[in-house]
Design a protein around this motif. Structure first.
Motif, PDB file in Angstrom:
ATOM      1  N   ARG A  16      27.120  58.004  -5.521  1.00  0.00           N
ATOM      2  CA  ARG A  16      26.496  59.094  -4.761  1.00  0.00           C
ATOM      3  C   ARG A  16      26.740  60.446  -5.417  1.00  0.00           C
ATOM      4  NH1 ARG A  16      27.754  58.566   1.573  1.00  0.00           N
ATOM      5  NH2 ARG A  16      26.607  60.554   1.524  1.00  0.00           N
ATOM      6  N   ILE A  17      27.962  60.687  -5.886  1.00  0.00           N
ATOM      7  CA  ILE A  17      28.234  61.992  -6.483  1.00  0.00           C
ATOM      8  C   ILE A  17      27.536  62.126  -7.836  1.00  0.00           C
ATOM      9  CG2 ILE A  17      30.351  61.497  -7.791  1.00  0.00           C
ATOM     10  CD1 ILE A  17      29.743  64.544  -5.497  1.00  0.00           C
ATOM     11  N   ALA A  18      27.381  61.011  -8.570  1.00  0.00           N
ATOM     12  CA  ALA A  18      26.671  61.066  -9.853  1.00  0.00           C
ATOM     13  C   ALA A  18      25.196  61.403  -9.634  1.00  0.00           C
ATOM     14  CB  ALA A  18      26.819  59.734 -10.593  1.00  0.00           C
ATOM     15  N   ALA A  19      24.583  60.792  -8.613  1.00  0.00           N
ATOM     16  CA  ALA A  19      23.179  61.080  -8.318  1.00  0.00           C
ATOM     17  C   ALA A  19      23.003  62.526  -7.873  1.00  0.00           C
ATOM     18  CB  ALA A  19      22.669  60.121  -7.241  1.00  0.00           C
ATOM     19  N   LEU A  20      23.899  63.006  -7.043  1.00  0.00           N
ATOM     20  CA  LEU A  20      23.817  64.389  -6.573  1.00  0.00           C
ATOM     21  C   LEU A  20      24.034  65.380  -7.708  1.00  0.00           C
ATOM     22  CD1 LEU A  20      25.820  63.883  -3.283  1.00  0.00           C
ATOM     23  CD2 LEU A  20      23.443  64.704  -3.405  1.00  0.00           C
ATOM     24  N   ALA A  21      24.955  65.058  -8.618  1.00  0.00           N
ATOM     25  CA  ALA A  21      25.204  65.948  -9.756  1.00  0.00           C
ATOM     26  C   ALA A  21      23.958  66.078 -10.623  1.00  0.00           C
ATOM     27  CB  ALA A  21      26.387  65.438 -10.576  1.00  0.00           C
ATOM     28  N   ARG A  22      23.253  64.963 -10.807  1.00  0.00           N
ATOM     29  CA  ARG A  22      22.005  65.029 -11.582  1.00  0.00           C
ATOM     30  C   ARG A  22      20.982  65.914 -10.868  1.00  0.00           C
ATOM     31  NH1 ARG A  22      23.155  59.514 -12.264  1.00  0.00           N
ATOM     32  NH2 ARG A  22      21.670  58.961 -10.604  1.00  0.00           N
ATOM     33  N   THR A  23      20.839  65.729  -9.568  1.00  0.00           N
ATOM     34  CA  THR A  23      19.849  66.484  -8.804  1.00  0.00           C
ATOM     35  C   THR A  23      20.145  67.980  -8.830  1.00  0.00           C
ATOM     36  OG1 THR A  23      19.433  64.612  -7.329  1.00  0.00           O
ATOM     37  CG2 THR A  23      18.864  66.799  -6.499  1.00  0.00           C
ATOM     38  N   HIS A  24      21.418  68.324  -8.704  1.00  0.00           N
ATOM     39  CA  HIS A  24      21.807  69.733  -8.608  1.00  0.00           C
ATOM     40  C   HIS A  24      22.234  70.319  -9.958  1.00  0.00           C
ATOM     41  CE1 HIS A  24      21.694  69.954  -4.191  1.00  0.00           C
ATOM     42  NE2 HIS A  24      22.087  68.698  -4.218  1.00  0.00           N
ATOM     43  N   ARG A  25      22.100  69.531 -11.027  1.00  0.00           N
ATOM     44  CA  ARG A  25      22.446  69.979 -12.379  1.00  0.00           C
ATOM     45  C   ARG A  25      23.889  70.471 -12.453  1.00  0.00           C
ATOM     46  NH1 ARG A  25      16.868  73.037 -14.445  1.00  0.00           N
ATOM     47  NH2 ARG A  25      15.495  71.229 -14.097  1.00  0.00           N
ATOM     48  N   ILE A  26      24.771  69.666 -11.926  1.00  0.00           N
ATOM     49  CA  ILE A  26      26.202  69.959 -11.938  1.00  0.00           C
ATOM     50  C   ILE A  26      26.858  69.152 -13.043  1.00  0.00           C
ATOM     51  CG2 ILE A  26      28.353  69.605 -10.644  1.00  0.00           C
ATOM     52  CD1 ILE A  26      26.750  70.249  -8.108  1.00  0.00           C
ATOM     53  N   ALA A  27      27.705  69.793 -13.824  1.00  0.00           N
ATOM     54  CA  ALA A  27      28.460  69.095 -14.865  1.00  0.00           C
ATOM     55  C   ALA A  27      29.538  68.243 -14.192  1.00  0.00           C
ATOM     56  CB  ALA A  27      29.084  70.089 -15.826  1.00  0.00           C
ATOM     57  N   LEU A  28      29.450  66.931 -14.367  1.00  0.00           N
ATOM     58  CA  LEU A  28      30.334  65.984 -13.687  1.00  0.00           C
ATOM     59  C   LEU A  28      31.231  65.297 -14.702  1.00  0.00           C
ATOM     60  CD1 LEU A  28      30.856  64.621 -10.847  1.00  0.00           C
ATOM     61  CD2 LEU A  28      29.351  62.777 -11.663  1.00  0.00           C
ATOM     62  N   ALA A  29      32.526  65.253 -14.411  1.00  0.00           N
ATOM     63  CA  ALA A  29      33.493  64.546 -15.254  1.00  0.00           C
ATOM     64  C   ALA A  29      34.023  63.341 -14.482  1.00  0.00           C
ATOM     65  CB  ALA A  29      34.642  65.465 -15.637  1.00  0.00           C
ATOM     66  N   THR A  30      33.830  62.151 -15.030  1.00  0.00           N
ATOM     67  CA  THR A  30      34.326  60.924 -14.399  1.00  0.00           C
ATOM     68  C   THR A  30      35.156  60.140 -15.425  1.00  0.00           C
ATOM     69  OG1 THR A  30      32.251  59.790 -14.945  1.00  0.00           O
ATOM     70  CG2 THR A  30      32.445  60.750 -12.742  1.00  0.00           C
ATOM     71  N   PRO A  31      36.331  60.649 -15.768  1.00  0.00           N
ATOM     72  CA  PRO A  31      37.150  59.964 -16.779  1.00  0.00           C
ATOM     73  C   PRO A  31      37.712  58.653 -16.241  1.00  0.00           C
ATOM     74  CG  PRO A  31      38.408  61.711 -15.731  1.00  0.00           C
ATOM     75  CD  PRO A  31      37.003  61.837 -15.215  1.00  0.00           C
ATOM     76  N   LEU A  32      38.014  57.744 -17.144  1.00  0.00           N
ATOM     77  CA  LEU A  32      38.812  56.579 -16.787  1.00  0.00           C
ATOM     78  C   LEU A  32      40.172  57.045 -16.286  1.00  0.00           C
ATOM     79  CD1 LEU A  32      38.248  54.361 -19.954  1.00  0.00           C
ATOM     80  CD2 LEU A  32      37.426  53.808 -17.670  1.00  0.00           C
ATOM     81  N   PHE A  33      40.801  56.251 -15.472  1.00  0.00           N
ATOM     82  CA  PHE A  33      42.194  56.525 -15.150  1.00  0.00           C
ATOM     83  C   PHE A  33      42.994  56.461 -16.450  1.00  0.00           C
ATOM     84  CE2 PHE A  33      40.533  54.768 -11.127  1.00  0.00           C
ATOM     85  CZ  PHE A  33      40.816  55.854 -10.301  1.00  0.00           C
ATOM     86  N   GLY A  34      43.693  57.553 -16.749  1.00  0.00           N
ATOM     87  CA  GLY A  34      44.460  57.623 -17.984  1.00  0.00           C
ATOM     88  C   GLY A  34      43.737  58.256 -19.151  1.00  0.00           C
ATOM     89  N   GLU A  35      42.471  58.621 -18.978  1.00  0.00           N
ATOM     90  CA  GLU A  35      41.714  59.265 -20.055  1.00  0.00           C
ATOM     91  C   GLU A  35      41.931  60.772 -20.016  1.00  0.00           C
ATOM     92  OE1 GLU A  35      37.081  59.626 -21.681  1.00  0.00           O
ATOM     93  OE2 GLU A  35      37.533  58.497 -19.849  1.00  0.00           O
ATOM     94  N   ARG A  36      42.172  61.375 -21.172  1.00  0.00           N
ATOM     95  CA  ARG A  36      42.464  62.807 -21.222  1.00  0.00           C
ATOM     96  C   ARG A  36      41.205  63.634 -21.025  1.00  0.00           C
ATOM     97  NH1 ARG A  36      43.259  67.398 -24.407  1.00  0.00           N
ATOM     98  NH2 ARG A  36      42.047  66.545 -26.129  1.00  0.00           N
ATOM     99  N   VAL A  37      41.342  64.709 -20.247  1.00  0.00           N
ATOM    100  CA  VAL A  37      40.290  65.712 -20.083  1.00  0.00           C
ATOM    101  C   VAL A  37      40.875  67.050 -20.501  1.00  0.00           C
ATOM    102  CG1 VAL A  37      38.833  66.946 -18.422  1.00  0.00           C
ATOM    103  CG2 VAL A  37      39.166  64.467 -18.188  1.00  0.00           C
ATOM    104  N   GLN A  38      40.186  67.763 -21.372  1.00  0.00           N
ATOM    105  CA  GLN A  38      40.616  69.089 -21.795  1.00  0.00           C
ATOM    106  C   GLN A  38      40.043  70.107 -20.823  1.00  0.00           C
ATOM    107  OE1 GLN A  38      42.716  69.618 -24.348  1.00  0.00           O
ATOM    108  NE2 GLN A  38      42.722  71.858 -24.138  1.00  0.00           N
TER     109      GLN A  38
END
Length: 348
Positions: free
Chosen positions: A297-319
Motif C-alpha cells: 500500500r505504501i509503495a503504491a501511494l508513493a508512486r501516486t504522490h511521487r514520494i521518494a520511498l526507501a524500503t531497505p532489507l533488514f540489515g541493509e545500509r541507508v546513507q
C-alpha cells in the motif's frame, strides 16, 4: 509495577496520567471485540509462511561504516551512526513482543546482528513503553554496556525499576531536547497511549523524535495516529531528509493511535519530508492485515504522490544524506507464501 510518578507541570498531564493534544477519533469496535479478533479470528496471512530476507551484519562492517549510516534491525529498531557514535531507537531484540516469552507475537526474523555483538551504543531513543518498543532485557544489557537513555516523561521510572542507574536516564516532555556531542535530539509530540498492564494506561508519556546532525534531519515517529502535530513538527524542524514513520499494525478499529498508509503519506508531507522510510512492519504480527500489505500500500501511494520511498532489507545500509530506494523484497516472500498456501491447507 513500579511506582510511576506524576508530572502535574507537564501540559500533557491530567494529574496522574497523560493525554493527547487532539481529540481521539471514536473507534467502530470495543476493546473487547478487537481483542477477540486478535486472539481468535486472525487471517492466516498475517504471518509470512516463507523466511523474511535479512542481511546479516558483522561488528567489523559496522566499525567501518561511514557517518550518517542507518540500518533497520526490525520493527521500529533503527541503528544509526552519527558523529562517530552509535545510536539506537526502540531496541527490541526479544523473540516475542509480550510480557512473557512463551506466548504473544513472535518475531518473523532474527535481528541482523545479535544484541551482544552491537558496537558501543552512545544513546538510546525510546518513544514509549509498549512491549514492541521497550524490551526489558535489551534495555538492561545496553545499560550494563554504558549506553545512555533518552525518553518521554515517566518511562525513566520503569528503567530505574529494572536497575538502570539514574545517571544513564534522561527524560523529556514534548518539545524538550538536548545536544550531545554536537547532535541535537528533541522529543516531539505523537498521538498514542502507553502502559504495560491494564492498571497503568497513560501513566507514562509517548513521543516522536527529531534528530539533527548538522544539515541532516531525521524524524522518527514511534507510534502515532494521524494528528495536527505532524504539521507543527514540520513547521518547526522541517524539511526532513528522511522520515521514519509507522506504516503497519493498523486497523480501522483503532484510528486514533495508528495510521493507515494514506495517513502515513499525509504525515510525511506535513513534515516536509524528502525520503520516506516506513517502519513498524515486517517483524511482528500485531494486526489483522496481511503481513506484506503495508509495504504494497505504501509503495503504491508513493508512486501516486511521487514520494521518494526507501524500503531497505533488514540489515541493509541507508546513507541518510543520500538514501536509495532499496527493493520490493517482500514480493518474493509473499509469492512464496502463496505457493506454499495450498500445501499448508491440504488435508493430511
Amino acid at each position: 509495577m513500579p511506582n510511576l510518578p506524576s508530572y502535574p507541570q507537564s501540559p500533557q498531564s491530567t494529574g496522574d496520567r497523560f493525554r493527547n493534544q487532539d481529540p481521539m477519533r471514536p473507534a467502530p469496535a470495543t476493546d473487547r471485540n478487537v481483542m477477540w479478533d486478535l486472539l481468535f479470528d486472525k487471517p492466516k496471512n498475517t504471518v509470512p509462511a516463507a523466511p523474511i530476507p535479512v542481511r546479516r551484519l558483522t561488528r567489523d562492517e559496522l566499525d567501518a561504516a561511514p557517518d550518517r549510516s542507518l540500518y533497520r534491525l526490525g520493527h521500529s529498531t533503527l541503528l544509526l551512526k552519527l558523529r562517530g557514535h552509535w545510536w539506537i531507537t526502540d531496541p527490541v531484540f526479544a523473540q516475542r513482543a509480550s510480557p512473557v516469552q512463551w506466548m504473544g507475537p513472535r518475531r518473523f526474523h532474527a535481528p541482523p546482528i545479535a544484541l551482544r555483538d552491537l558496537p558501543p551504543i552512545r544513546g538510546v531513543l525510546l518513544s514509549h513503553d509498549h512491549y514492541d518498543h521497550l524490551d526489558r532485557a535489551a534495555v538492561r544489557a545496553l545499560a550494563r554496556a554504558g549506553a545512555r537513555f533518552y525518553m518521554p516523561l515517566g518511562v525513566g521510572a520503569r528503567l530505574a525499576a529494572w536497575g538502570v542507574p539514574a545517571s544513564l536516564i534522561e527524560q523529556f516532555d514534548w518539545w524538550q531536547g538536548a545536544e550531545i556531542d554536537g547532535l541535537r535530539i528533541t522529543a516531539t509530540p505523537a498521538q498514542h497511549f502507553s502502559g504495560r498492564s491494564l492498571a497503568d494506561r497513560n501513566r507514562t508519556l509517548w513521543c516522536s523524535w527529531v534528530v539533527e546532525d548538522g544539515d541532516v534531519r531525521l524524524f522518527f515517529s514511534g507510534d502515532s495516529g494521524y494528528f495536527s502535530g505532524f504539521r507543527a513538527i514540520g513547521e518547526r524542524f522541517g524539511p526532513f531528509d528522511v522520515t521514519c514513520i509507522e506504516t503497519g499494525a493498523y486497523n480501522r478499529d483503532w484510528p486514533g493511535v495508528h495510521m493507515q498508509p494514506e495517513e502515513t503519506v499525509q504525515a510525511h508531507q506535513d513534515l516536509r519530508g524528502r525520503w520516506l522510510l516506513p517502519i513498524h512492519n515486517g517483524t511482528f504480527d500485531l494486526a489483522m492485515h496481511a503481513w506484506h500489505e503495508p509495504f504494497e500500500r505504501i509503495a503504491a501511494l508513493a508512486r501516486t504522490h511521487r514520494i521518494a520511498l526507501a524500503t531497505p532489507l533488514f540489515g541493509e545500509r541507508v546513507q541518510l544524506d543520500a538514501p536509495h530506494p532499496g527493493t520490493a523484497w517482500w514480493r518474493a516472500v509473499s509469492e512464496a507464501d502463496a505457493a506454499m498456501s495450498p500445501m499448508l491447507q491440504a488435508p493430511r
